[in-house]
Design an enzyme around this catalytic site. Structure first.
Site, PDB file in Angstrom:
ATOM      1  N   GLY A 216     -20.763  17.537 125.253  1.00  0.00           N
ATOM      2  CA  GLY A 216     -22.128  17.608 125.455  1.00  0.00           C
ATOM      3  C   GLY A 216     -22.836  16.505 125.982  1.00  0.00           C
TER       4      GLY A 216
ATOM      5  N   HIS B 170     -60.921  22.596 105.678  1.00  0.00           N
ATOM      6  CA  HIS B 170     -60.071  21.625 104.840  1.00  0.00           C
ATOM      7  C   HIS B 170     -59.470  20.528 105.825  1.00  0.00           C
ATOM      8  CE1 HIS B 170     -60.455  24.725 102.087  1.00  0.00           C
ATOM      9  NE2 HIS B 170     -59.671  25.452 102.367  1.00  0.00           N
ATOM     10  N   GLN B 171     -59.724  19.433 105.197  1.00  0.00           N
ATOM     11  CA  GLN B 171     -59.124  18.215 105.962  1.00  0.00           C
ATOM     12  C   GLN B 171     -57.822  18.099 106.077  1.00  0.00           C
ATOM     13  OE1 GLN B 171     -61.071  14.870 103.855  1.00  0.00           O
ATOM     14  NE2 GLN B 171     -62.834  15.046 105.166  1.00  0.00           N
TER      15      GLN B 171
ATOM     16  N   GLN C  58     -46.905  25.853 108.574  1.00  0.00           N
ATOM     17  CA  GLN C  58     -47.250  25.252 107.493  1.00  0.00           C
ATOM     18  C   GLN C  58     -48.947  25.900 107.290  1.00  0.00           C
ATOM     19  OE1 GLN C  58     -45.415  23.837 105.279  1.00  0.00           O
ATOM     20  NE2 GLN C  58     -47.028  23.335 103.720  1.00  0.00           N
TER      21      GLN C  58
ATOM     22  N   GLY D 212     -48.765  29.493 106.390  1.00  0.00           N
ATOM     23  CA  GLY D 212     -48.153  30.103 105.380  1.00  0.00           C
ATOM     24  C   GLY D 212     -47.197  31.400 105.776  1.00  0.00           C
TER      25      GLY D 212
ATOM     26  N   GLU E 136     -30.039  19.499 127.083  1.00  0.00           N
ATOM     27  CA  GLU E 136     -30.668  18.531 128.207  1.00  0.00           C
ATOM     28  C   GLU E 136     -30.928  17.059 127.721  1.00  0.00           C
ATOM     29  OE1 GLU E 136     -32.541  19.779 131.501  1.00  0.00           O
ATOM     30  OE2 GLU E 136     -32.405  22.190 131.092  1.00  0.00           O
TER      31      GLU E 136
HETATM   32  N1  CAA Z   1     -29.276   9.932 139.293  1.00  0.00           N
HETATM   33  C1  CAA Z   1     -28.490   9.585 139.889  1.00  0.00           C
HETATM   34  N2  CAA Z   1     -27.596   8.841 139.602  1.00  0.00           N
HETATM   35  C2  CAA Z   1     -27.375   8.709 138.234  1.00  0.00           C
HETATM   36  C3  CAA Z   1     -28.747   8.956 137.340  1.00  0.00           C
HETATM   37  C4  CAA Z   1     -29.504   9.937 137.927  1.00  0.00           C
HETATM   38  N3  CAA Z   1     -30.470  10.010 137.109  1.00  0.00           N
HETATM   39  N4  CAA Z   1     -28.209   8.052 136.120  1.00  0.00           N
HETATM   40  C5  CAA Z   1     -27.224   7.554 136.218  1.00  0.00           C
HETATM   41  N5  CAA Z   1     -26.972   7.703 137.623  1.00  0.00           N
HETATM   42  C6  CAA Z   1     -25.533   7.048 138.090  1.00  0.00           C
HETATM   43  C7  CAA Z   1     -25.610   5.534 138.018  1.00  0.00           C
HETATM   44  O1  CAA Z   1     -26.411   5.041 139.038  1.00  0.00           O
HETATM   45  C8  CAA Z   1     -24.136   5.124 137.889  1.00  0.00           C
HETATM   46  O2  CAA Z   1     -23.791   4.925 139.002  1.00  0.00           O
HETATM   47  P1  CAA Z   1     -22.703   3.679 139.393  1.00  0.00           P
HETATM   48  O3  CAA Z   1     -21.672   3.774 138.478  1.00  0.00           O
HETATM   49  O4  CAA Z   1     -22.442   3.980 140.853  1.00  0.00           O
HETATM   50  O5  CAA Z   1     -23.591   2.197 139.191  1.00  0.00           O
HETATM   51  C9  CAA Z   1     -23.484   6.094 137.255  1.00  0.00           C
HETATM   52  O6  CAA Z   1     -24.311   7.527 137.668  1.00  0.00           O
HETATM   53  C10 CAA Z   1     -23.196   6.197 135.884  1.00  0.00           C
HETATM   54  O7  CAA Z   1     -24.576   5.825 135.170  1.00  0.00           O
HETATM   55  P2  CAA Z   1     -24.547   5.362 133.841  1.00  0.00           P
HETATM   56  O8  CAA Z   1     -23.660   4.135 133.716  1.00  0.00           O
HETATM   57  O9  CAA Z   1     -26.172   5.225 133.453  1.00  0.00           O
HETATM   58  O10 CAA Z   1     -23.871   6.580 132.804  1.00  0.00           O
HETATM   59  P3  CAA Z   1     -24.011   6.398 131.282  1.00  0.00           P
HETATM   60  O11 CAA Z   1     -22.368   6.582 131.080  1.00  0.00           O
HETATM   61  O12 CAA Z   1     -24.625   5.139 130.883  1.00  0.00           O
HETATM   62  O13 CAA Z   1     -24.545   7.808 131.166  1.00  0.00           O
HETATM   63  C11 CAA Z   1     -25.511   9.192 129.421  1.00  0.00           C
HETATM   64  C12 CAA Z   1     -24.537   8.090 129.824  1.00  0.00           C
HETATM   65  C13 CAA Z   1     -26.923   8.847 129.656  1.00  0.00           C
HETATM   66  C14 CAA Z   1     -25.376   9.527 127.877  1.00  0.00           C
HETATM   67  C15 CAA Z   1     -25.273  10.569 130.014  1.00  0.00           C
HETATM   68  O14 CAA Z   1     -23.872  10.806 129.826  1.00  0.00           O
HETATM   69  C16 CAA Z   1     -26.140  11.528 129.716  1.00  0.00           C
HETATM   70  O15 CAA Z   1     -27.227  11.640 129.932  1.00  0.00           O
HETATM   71  N6  CAA Z   1     -25.361  12.608 128.673  1.00  0.00           N
HETATM   72  C17 CAA Z   1     -26.226  13.590 128.193  1.00  0.00           C
HETATM   73  C18 CAA Z   1     -25.765  14.784 129.033  1.00  0.00           C
HETATM   74  C19 CAA Z   1     -26.603  16.077 129.008  1.00  0.00           C
HETATM   75  O16 CAA Z   1     -27.947  15.941 128.758  1.00  0.00           O
HETATM   76  N7  CAA Z   1     -26.139  17.140 128.610  1.00  0.00           N
HETATM   77  C20 CAA Z   1     -26.779  18.230 128.447  1.00  0.00           C
HETATM   78  C21 CAA Z   1     -26.685  19.310 129.419  1.00  0.00           C
HETATM   79  S1  CAA Z   1     -27.649  20.522 129.034  1.00  0.00           S
HETATM   80  C22 CAA Z   1     -26.721  22.080 129.395  1.00  0.00           C
HETATM   81  O17 CAA Z   1     -25.537  21.944 129.948  1.00  0.00           O
HETATM   82  C23 CAA Z   1     -27.164  23.519 128.884  1.00  0.00           C
HETATM   83  C24 CAA Z   1     -27.766  24.404 130.010  1.00  0.00           C
HETATM   84  O18 CAA Z   1     -27.245  25.568 130.208  1.00  0.00           O
HETATM   85  C25 CAA Z   1     -29.092  23.771 130.678  1.00  0.00           C
END
Ligand code: CAA
Length: 402
Positions: A132, A283-284, A341, A344, A368
């Site tokens: 995730g 009520h405060q 809360q 109740g 997300e």
């Molecule tokens: N837009 C474009 N490019 C981006 C970016 C963005 N917002 N964020 C990062 N990048 C690029 C960076 O520039 C970097 O590029 P380079 O290697 O060329 O320099 C590359 O991506 C890697 O970036 P990071 O080093 O920042 O990546 P990271 O490993 O530090 O990221 C993290 C780690 C922030 C934890 C990321 O993995 C993350 O956001 N995890 C959470 C995922 C998430 O939110 N999952 C839930 C999905 S919801 C779902 O699926 C359910 C549904 O139905 C809705």
């Protein structure tokens, strides 16, 4: 120049979404939530009200509205129920806007235009049973064979999984990079529900968003035409992060609407309910909870408005979006807990549905990007470990009458 006045078209979207919520969602939402049933009519109603494509460019059949309009619509929908806002988060935030930004013209003609019109529904598949927060930990593979990529893997907790026609799926095309956890081995593909080997199903028994459709996507030897690769090979991670920038924005704005719903419910109840021979509004300690909801609403709104403003300018906004999402979700959780809360035992009733708000608020601090991911992101921005780079593609939506 910064203005806090909404334009006529933004006010019109807000009105449209508010009206749809009042007429089509609120009357039956308690029933759908209690029975854990998704209302299939909702997508049709949203399509009819132009809510499935309003912030996509006119060129692709949309209304060309801006990000602020998208945020306002999310606020109004989540004021009624989180499940309705999730539709915009997924169909517009995680699918249509990214496809509009990263796909080529043929792909847009085939896979975006029908979604903008509301004839087809788009969804997003990143999360897996064992990955995730750790997006590069996904296991789904996409091995090139002739003119196809053969996809194998499982996607989990996917909103609209059992309803959507098209899925933006993230998978490893490079198995050496997969082993090395190098994000440049990830690619994005549009997968049609009707491709052989795609099976979806719903997940029941959730804490919140019970009226929403959440499920899994299972892919076994799914032949996806190479023409469905979005962006280039290796751009999958960036596209996924771009998707999340839009999805998180809609969650931030929606959670702000949920805070407002908690505040309004408490204000009404506080005037009606008497204890110690006077309305509890006097009520405060009750006032304190309502004051905190008011404050949480106002600053959550300012944060998503700032993120939306940057998005409209086409500027990097991952930091602002992440902050808006983190804070709005945190405040929504607190507002909903306090709303229960204040009410109740009456909070568990059709008349005072704050128990539903409480259950719905929790998930948004997990999906997300968990609150922990956003906390760490903000720390890393402050410490200089992370910075937003300009995007390759310009953001697509421009308000018509600005
Ligand atoms: N837009 C474009 N490019 C981006 C970016 C963005 N917002 N964020 C990062 N990048 C690029 C960076 O520039 C970097 O590029 P380079 O290697 O060329 O320099 C590359 O991506 C890697 O970036 P990071 O080093 O920042 O990546 P990271 O490993 O530090 O990221 C993290 C780690 C922030 C934890 C990321 O993995 C993350 O956001 N995890 C959470 C995922 C998430 O939110 N999952 C839930 C999905 S919801 C779902 O699926 C359910 C549904 O139905 C809705």
């Amino acid at each position: 120049m910064i203005s806090f006045e909404f334009t006529d078209s933004q006010i019109e979207v807000q009105r449209m979404a508010r009206e749809l919520a009042a007429r089509k969602i609120l009357p039956d939402i308690q029933k759908y939530d209690r029975e854990q049933k998704y209302n299939p009519q909702l997508l049709k109603d949203m399509a009819e009200a132009d809510l499935l494509g309003f912030c996509l460019p006119e060129k692709y059949g949309g209304l060309g509205m801006d990000y602020i309009s998208l945020g306002l619509a999310c606020e109004e929908l989540e004021y009624a129920d989180t499940s309705a806002r999730v539709v915009l988060s997924v169909h517009i935030g995680l699918y249509s806007l990214p496809v509009c930004t990263w796909a080529n013209e043929e792909q847009k003609e085939k896979y975006l235009v029908p979604c903008v019109k509301g004839d087809k529904i788009g969804s997003f598949g990143l999360t897996e049973p064992a990955a995730g927060s750790d997006a590069v930990g996904i296991q789904t593979t996409a091995v090139k064979r002739g003119n196809d990529y053969i996809l194998n893997g499982e996607k989990m907790w996917i909103s609209l999984a059992d309803v959507a026609d098209y899925f933006l799926i993230f998978a490893w095309h490079d198995l050496d990079k997969k082993k090395a956890r190098d994000h440049r081995g990830l690619s994005a593909f549009i997968v049609e529900r009707q491709f052989d080997g795609v099976v979806t199903g719903p997940i029941h028994g959730k804490l919140g968003v019970r009226a929403g459709n959440t499920g899994y996507i299972s892919m076994t030897d799914v032949a996806v035409p190479a023409a469905n690769l979005v962006g280039g090979e290796g751009e999958g991670f960036k596209i996924a992060m771009f998707c999340l920038d839009q999805g998180r924005y809609t969650v931030a704005a929606g959670s702000t609407g949920l805070i407002r719903a908690c505040r309004d419910a408490c204000v009404k109840y506080a005037h009606e309910r008497e204890t110690f021979q006077e309305p509890i509004a006097h009520h405060q300690l009750v006032k304190k909870m309502i004051a905190e909801m008011e404050a949480g609403y106002e600053y959550s709104r300012l944060l998503w408005l700032k993120a939306g403003w940057k998005k409209n300018l086409g500027e990097p906004n991952t930091k602002e979006t992440s902050l808006a999402k983190w804070i709005a979700c945190r405040e929504a959780e607190k507002a909903a807990a306090d709303a229960v809360q204040v009410h109740g035992a009456y909070g568990f009733s059709d008349e005072y549905p704050v128990e539903r708000y409480y259950r719905n608020a929790k998930g948004a601090s997990i999906y997300e990007g968990t609150r922990e991911i956003h906390t760490l992101m903000q720390a890393d921005y402050a410490l200089g470990f992370r910075e937003d780079k300009p995007l390759r593609a310009h953001l697509p939506i421009v308000e018509q009458d600005r």
